[in-house]
Design a protein around this motif. Structure first.
Motif, PDB file in Angstrom:
ATOM      1  N   UNK A   1      55.570   9.274   9.149  1.00 37.47           N
ATOM      2  CA  UNK A   1      56.206  10.126   8.138  1.00 37.47           C
ATOM      3  C   UNK A   1      57.593  10.574   8.580  1.00 37.47           C
ATOM      4  N   UNK A   2      58.310   9.699   9.261  1.00 40.00           N
ATOM      5  CA  UNK A   2      59.686  10.009   9.652  1.00 40.00           C
ATOM      6  C   UNK A   2      60.514   8.727   9.623  1.00 40.00           C
ATOM      7  N   UNK A   3      61.774   8.791   9.150  1.00 36.62           N
ATOM      8  CA  UNK A   3      62.575   7.568   8.957  1.00 36.62           C
ATOM      9  C   UNK A   3      63.166   6.996  10.230  1.00 36.62           C
ATOM     10  N   UNK A   4      63.173   7.750  11.339  1.00 35.28           N
ATOM     11  CA  UNK A   4      63.696   7.293  12.633  1.00 35.28           C
ATOM     12  C   UNK A   4      65.202   7.031  12.608  1.00 35.28           C
ATOM     13  N   UNK A   5      65.874   7.519  11.597  1.00 35.06           N
ATOM     14  CA  UNK A   5      67.320   7.237  11.492  1.00 35.06           C
ATOM     15  C   UNK A   5      68.130   7.915  12.587  1.00 35.06           C
ATOM     16  N   UNK A   6      67.635   9.008  13.107  1.00 35.69           N
ATOM     17  CA  UNK A   6      68.384   9.745  14.125  1.00 35.69           C
ATOM     18  C   UNK A   6      67.985   9.370  15.544  1.00 35.69           C
ATOM     19  N   UNK A   7      67.102   8.403  15.690  1.00 33.52           N
ATOM     20  CA  UNK A   7      66.638   8.005  17.019  1.00 33.52           C
ATOM     21  C   UNK A   7      67.505   6.872  17.540  1.00 33.52           C
TER      22      UNK A   7
END
Length: 293
Positions: A43-49
């Motif tokens: 439930x997280x897009x991982x765009x900031x990882x």
């Protein structure tokens, strides 16, 4: 014999960015490089990882729970045909040594019957909590060997084993999924090894910090018994855990949630029933933990 190819699965909800970055760095510094690393966003897009080129991101639109999220990563690695062993790590864990992957490869290469390696989990002071030791009546976390259980925070699986016994029970969502998988592995003849030299540093937290802990613990114990135990052992197993829970739990709200989960586990479908053989019960008993505790 050549060393097995190794892959890594990490599941995150995006709530521990600093810990996740440190974990990914500790994976990158291993002296035996992983063939592929899969990062699953529950439930997280991982765009900031920020990850390296060797990391495959799989963002999910819903939270599938710990076992469901891990299954997504395992399916990706098993389908790729690129790995023989998969290491799974909690996103707030840390590999403090740089030879963990190499040791995992050597252990699997040395024993074709090895299905699971459980890591030793220790806090930042090197202390291993009693509940992190996968044995009964054991105060020595440094004693390794064959066991009947492993910790979900840090472990390694044989891909051959997973193809034979199946993946995590996703419907469990949280708690006791390790026991279901361990019992299936043992019943299929695979070994589970606790290797204390493989250390995952992890904060000393309590599973009761999760709101669903009491309810899921009870429900999943009932499901586990219904799915995996011979009929005569089901009331024994559940009776033991009812007694232990009543003796240990001090929270009235926790007890209410536990009993709600217990009744839910009795009333709802638990998945296919494939009870372990009696010879597996005896094997587990000889290893120090019969399947009633």
């Amino acid at each position: 014999m050549p060393l097995p190819r190794l892959g890594v699965v990490i599941v995150t909800m995006g709530t521990r960015p600093q810990e996740l970055a440190a974990l990914l760095a500790s994976v990158e510094k291993q002296d035996a490089a992983a063939t592929r690393v899969v990062l699953v966003g529950n439930a997280t897009p991982l765009t900031d990882v920020d990850t390296g080129a060797n990391v495959t991101k799989i963002p999910l639109t819903e939270n599938l729970g710990c076992p469901g999220g891990r299954n997504v990563g395992l399916e990706a690695l098993c389908a790729s045909g690129e790995v023989d062993v998969v290491v799974e790590l909690d996103d707030d864990g840390l590999l403090i040594a740089d030879d963990v992957f190499r040791t995992v490869q050597r252990l699997f290469a040395a024993d074709p019957a090895l299905g699971v390696i459980g890591f030793r989990v220790a806090d930042e002071n090197g202390h291993t909590m009693r509940r992190w030791v996968p044995r009964l009546r054991s105060d020595d976390p440094l004693r390794g060997g064959q066991v009947t259980a492993f910790l979900g925070g840090g472990h390694a699986f044989s891909v051959r084993m997973l193809r034979e016994i199946g993946l995590w029970p996703a419907e469990f969502f949280f708690t006791h999924e390790e026991t279901d998988l361990a019992w299936r592995a043992l019943d299929a003849g695979w070994k589970i090894l606790y290797e204390p030299d493989l250390v995952l540093q992890h904060p000393a937290t309590s599973p009761a910090r999760h709101a669903v802990y009491y309810r899921n613990t009870a429900r999943n114990r009932v499901w586990l018994a219904r799915r995996r135990l011979p009929v005569p052992l089901i009331p024994v197993y559940l009776g033991v855990w009812i007694a232990l829970t009543m003796a240990r739990t001090r929270s009235l709200s926790g007890l209410r949630a536990w009993w709600g989960g217990f009744l839910n586990g009795v009333a709802t479908p638990c998945g296919p029933r494939r009870p372990m053989r009696w010879r597996t019960v005896w094997r587990m008993t000889r290893l120090g933990r019969p399947p009633i505790l």
